[in-house]
Design a protein around this motif. Structure first.
Motif, mmCIF file in Angstrom:
data_model
loop_
_atom_site.group_PDB
_atom_site.id
_atom_site.type_symbol
_atom_site.label_atom_id
_atom_site.label_comp_id
_atom_site.label_asym_id
_atom_site.label_seq_id
_atom_site.Cartn_x
_atom_site.Cartn_y
_atom_site.Cartn_z
ATOM 1 N N SER A 1 35.954 49.779 50.221
ATOM 2 C CA SER A 1 35.523 49.998 48.555
ATOM 3 C C SER A 1 35.200 48.617 47.997
ATOM 4 O O SER A 1 35.405 48.155 47.653
ATOM 5 C CB SER A 1 35.370 51.102 48.298
ATOM 6 O OG SER A 1 34.994 51.250 46.758
ATOM 7 N N GLY A 2 33.165 48.836 47.704
ATOM 8 C CA GLY A 2 33.520 47.372 47.163
ATOM 9 C C GLY A 2 34.066 47.786 45.298
ATOM 10 O O GLY A 2 34.313 46.001 44.713
ATOM 11 N N PHE A 3 34.167 48.802 45.063
ATOM 12 C CA PHE A 3 34.546 49.161 43.677
ATOM 13 C C PHE A 3 36.647 48.490 43.524
ATOM 14 O O PHE A 3 36.489 47.757 42.258
ATOM 15 C CB PHE A 3 35.139 50.799 43.531
ATOM 16 C CG PHE A 3 35.022 50.942 41.813
ATOM 17 C CD1 PHE A 3 34.593 50.782 40.758
ATOM 18 C CD2 PHE A 3 36.121 51.180 42.000
ATOM 19 C CE1 PHE A 3 35.038 51.240 39.621
ATOM 20 C CE2 PHE A 3 37.244 52.456 40.567
ATOM 21 C CZ PHE A 3 36.615 51.138 39.689
ATOM 22 N N HIS A 4 37.071 48.451 44.589
ATOM 23 C CA HIS A 4 38.247 47.206 44.526
ATOM 24 C C HIS A 4 38.258 46.775 44.210
ATOM 25 O O HIS A 4 39.125 45.588 43.669
ATOM 26 C CB HIS A 4 38.422 47.323 46.020
ATOM 27 C CG HIS A 4 39.324 48.967 45.935
ATOM 28 N ND1 HIS A 4 39.879 49.413 47.434
ATOM 29 C CD2 HIS A 4 38.749 50.189 45.889
ATOM 30 C CE1 HIS A 4 40.201 51.130 48.067
ATOM 31 N NE2 HIS A 4 39.149 51.605 46.725
ATOM 32 N N GLY A 5 37.169 45.147 44.590
ATOM 33 C CA GLY A 5 36.950 44.088 44.394
ATOM 34 C C GLY A 5 36.367 43.703 43.019
ATOM 35 O O GLY A 5 37.464 42.861 42.074
ATOM 36 N N PHE B 1 26.540 46.656 38.228
ATOM 37 C CA PHE B 1 26.313 47.923 37.223
ATOM 38 C C PHE B 1 26.126 49.234 37.592
ATOM 39 O O PHE B 1 26.522 49.875 37.569
ATOM 40 C CB PHE B 1 25.312 47.265 36.268
ATOM 41 C CG PHE B 1 25.084 47.873 34.943
ATOM 42 C CD1 PHE B 1 25.115 47.806 33.583
ATOM 43 C CD2 PHE B 1 23.571 48.642 35.562
ATOM 44 C CE1 PHE B 1 25.207 48.812 32.794
ATOM 45 C CE2 PHE B 1 22.945 49.578 34.320
ATOM 46 C CZ PHE B 1 24.180 49.019 32.467
ATOM 47 N N LEU B 2 25.407 48.529 39.021
ATOM 48 C CA LEU B 2 24.958 50.719 39.398
ATOM 49 C C LEU B 2 26.049 50.937 40.176
ATOM 50 O O LEU B 2 26.456 52.589 39.524
ATOM 51 C CB LEU B 2 23.471 50.125 40.591
ATOM 52 C CG LEU B 2 22.562 49.883 40.133
ATOM 53 C CD1 LEU B 2 21.576 49.658 41.864
ATOM 54 C CD2 LEU B 2 22.094 51.153 39.457
ATOM 55 N N VAL B 3 26.890 50.422 40.148
ATOM 56 C CA VAL B 3 28.178 50.487 40.978
ATOM 57 C C VAL B 3 28.895 51.815 39.513
ATOM 58 O O VAL B 3 29.613 52.911 39.785
ATOM 59 C CB VAL B 3 28.810 50.234 41.272
ATOM 60 C CG1 VAL B 3 30.576 50.815 42.447
ATOM 61 C CG2 VAL B 3 28.187 49.593 42.704
ATOM 62 N N LEU B 4 29.136 50.599 38.941
ATOM 63 C CA LEU B 4 29.953 52.041 37.995
ATOM 64 C C LEU B 4 29.530 52.698 36.587
ATOM 65 O O LEU B 4 29.870 54.027 36.367
ATOM 66 C CB LEU B 4 30.320 50.486 36.901
ATOM 67 C CG LEU B 4 31.168 49.161 37.492
ATOM 68 C CD1 LEU B 4 31.045 47.698 36.263
ATOM 69 C CD2 LEU B 4 32.651 49.865 37.610
ATOM 70 N N LEU B 5 28.013 52.620 36.794
ATOM 71 C CA LEU B 5 27.426 53.826 36.476
ATOM 72 C C LEU B 5 27.167 55.285 36.995
ATOM 73 O O LEU B 5 27.718 56.423 36.575
ATOM 74 C CB LEU B 5 25.873 52.973 36.290
ATOM 75 C CG LEU B 5 25.133 54.117 35.521
ATOM 76 C CD1 LEU B 5 25.311 53.467 34.096
ATOM 77 C CD2 LEU B 5 23.445 53.605 35.231
#
Length: 558
Positions: A303-307, A137-141
């Motif tokens: 990058s964790g966003f890729h996951g 949630f923090l990353v997407l925010l």
């Protein structure tokens, strides 16, 4: 040193990584099966689950994960010198990012296309899932709020990019219809889309659109942010084939053409790397290279966003399991190529070392501006293209990538709210429209609640994006590693990157903690402590889950 040498070495290494290492990982570790029924076929609904041509899906996946981050991170990190950034981008792409991205797709496909957050509860445990959901949630925010600011800033500063950026949406809508109604072949559709996109880029400088400085009491920047979130909300609810896929596909082609133009200009101009290999005279206040390099450059290395993208949208569209290698690993290679271009533009795109130093007067300087200005300088001198046109080309590239990432990011945030509805049995939260409103509302609350009337609140917590993002990558690798242990397959190819990321992330969080304390920034200090506790708990969950899984395997073998 000639920039051509760095270009050739980088491209050759990444090509070898895809042709050799990814083949080994796909066949011997993940053991991708062409006959396995993927969720895209099993749950096909024409909205989220849609079996997709691997080239189209690659375009969607690649441009969703790329965004502006593989430009910004490397173009900031060269303040330590070009060599550390180059080595991390190349090594990270081959041994970290490709394995991580393809692995996240595989893990999700093998578990009914669950997102990696939901999957954590099944594979690792409920405590790990709770940590994962908070980090996600923090990353997407951060991604959604900050990329809205980045795009708004680009359109305010480069009015020539407004027509191409918004015109690309219309092109994508037409392309989507042509592809999925099979009115034209994919090669013909690709040509039409690219020609239309570059025609818009050509029109941009002669038809600049400038947002007024103030509209209804709001700054022009804030108005753009509101428009962007309105668009992203609509895009996140539309079937993926209508807008998301075709827009990402055309942007992917546009990127490769842009890279060919920039790389070709480098070959013809043969510029010199004016920046040092190791910068021993960094500006005051610049943090240490270790471990900050490994969180400053996330996208472009790992990058964790890729996951989140791999397990959130890509796994729902994978036609064949074996396509995970091309879509996931080669998607990471594409991003590595973009990060390499950013390094070259930010170190060879200046006439002298003094000009370069004037750009990098403090840590955090450079970024998109260094990429656009340096790249335009190279293209102008190498190909003779007017600098204004070259700058528009690169600005549109950065803005479109940030936009596609924001599209996908908001859709993923909608999925998170829907998954929370599943976990906590809240039927109202499962509805797509309500989940989308919650996603948009949380982003706008951060943007305007913390940032005031200009909507730049996302930038306040951005300093923690790198560490939070890499923690997310570690969590994804943890899920993949536990799955490999349970399947009795070699785990070192994911365990080593996992351990490396956890060590670097925790070290970076500790350094940032001290920095925030000295600055008196208590908001980021508290948030840093929260993320640090999460990182330590992840390390403990990692050790516990692996120990438990190995014990289960040993018991089964007896």
């Amino acid at each position: 040193m000639s920039a051509i040498v760095l270009l050739v070495l980088g491209l050759a290494a990444m090509a070898a990584g895809y042709l050799l290492y990814s083949k080994f990982i796909a066949e011997k570790i993940y053991r991708l099966d062409p006959d396995y029924q993927t969720p895209a076929h099993e749950f096909e609904d024409g909205v989220d689950f849609v079996p997709t041509n691997r080239f189209v899906l690659w375009g969607h996946h690649f441009t969703s994960v790329a965004g502006a981050a593989p430009i910004v991170g490397p173009a900031i990190a060269v303040i330590w010198g070009w060599l550390p950034a180059f080595l991390w981008v190349i090594g990270g792409t081959i041994f970290f990012a490709g394995v991580h991205d393809a692995g996240a797709i595989w893990a999700s496909v093998r578990n009914r296309a669950k997102s990696v957050g939901a999957l954590t509860g099944d594979v690792v445990g409920k405590r790990a899932r709770s940590i994962f959901m908070i980090v996600i949630f923090l990353v997407l925010l951060m991604v959604n709020a900050v990329f809205a600011v980045v795009i708004a800033g680009l359109m305010m500063n480069f009015s020539s990019a407004v027509v191409p950026v918004w015109g690309a949406i219309l092109v994508a809508l037409v392309i989507g219809q042509l592809i999925y109604r099979r009115l034209l072949s994919l090669p013909m559709v690709s040509i039409i889309g690219v020609v239309a996109l570059y025609a818009l880029i050509g029109i941009g400088p002669s038809a600049p659109l400038q947002m007024p400085a103030e509209v209804a009491g709001l700054s022009g920047n804030a108005v753009w942010i509101l428009i962007l979130f309105g668009y992203a909300a609509i895009a996140s609810l539309l079937p993926v084939w209508v807008l998301l896929q075709p827009r990402d596909y055309i942007n992917g082609l546009q990127l490769f053409i842009g890279l060919i133009v920039l790389y070709g200009a480098i070959v013809l101009m043969n510029p010199t790397l004016v920046a040092p290999a190791f910068n021993s005279n960094v500006p005051a206040g610049t943090p240490s290279l270790l471990p900050l390099l490994f969180v400053t450059i996330a996208c472009g290395a790992i990058s964790g966003f890729h996951g989140l993208v791999s397990s959130g949208t890509t796994s729902k569209q994978l036609g064949k399991e074996t396509d995970a290698r091309f879509v996931g690993y080669f998607g990471a290679v594409g991003e590595g190529m973009l990060a390499l271009a950013a390094i070259l533009a930010a170190t060879a795109g200046f006439a002298t070392f003094a000009d370069w130093e004037a750009m990098y007067t403090a840590f955090g300087q450079g970024g998109v501006n260094a990429f656009v200005e340096g790249g335009a300088f190279i293209i102008h001198n190498g190909l003779g293209l007017p600098e204004a046109t070259a700058a528009t080309l690169l600005t549109v590239m950065a803005a479109l990538f940030a936009g596609t990432t924001m599209d996908t990011g908001l859709r993923l945030q909608r999925y998170i709210f829907q998954e929370w509805g599943e976990i906590y049995d809240q039927a109202w939260m499962k509805k797509p429209a309500i989940a989308t409103l919650l996603a948009v509302g949380s982003c706008l609350l951060l943007a305007f609640g913390a940032g005031g009337a200009d909507g730049s609140g996302g930038l306040i917590i951005w300093p923690l994006f790198g560490t939070t993002n890499q923690l997310l990558a570690g969590l994804t690798l943890l899920v993949i590693t536990v799955m490999l242990v349970r399947l009795r397959r070699p785990m070192m190819y994911t365990l080593v990157p996992l351990c490396f990321l956890l060590v670097m992330t925790i070290a970076a969080l500790l350094i940032q903690l001290r920095s925030f304390l000295e600055q008196g920034n208590y908001f980021l200090l508290v948030l840093d402590i929260v993320v640090l506790i999460a990182a330590i708990m992840v390390a403990m969950e990692c050790a516990s889950a692996l120990k438990r899984s190995r014990a289960e395997v040993a018991t089964e073998q007896q």
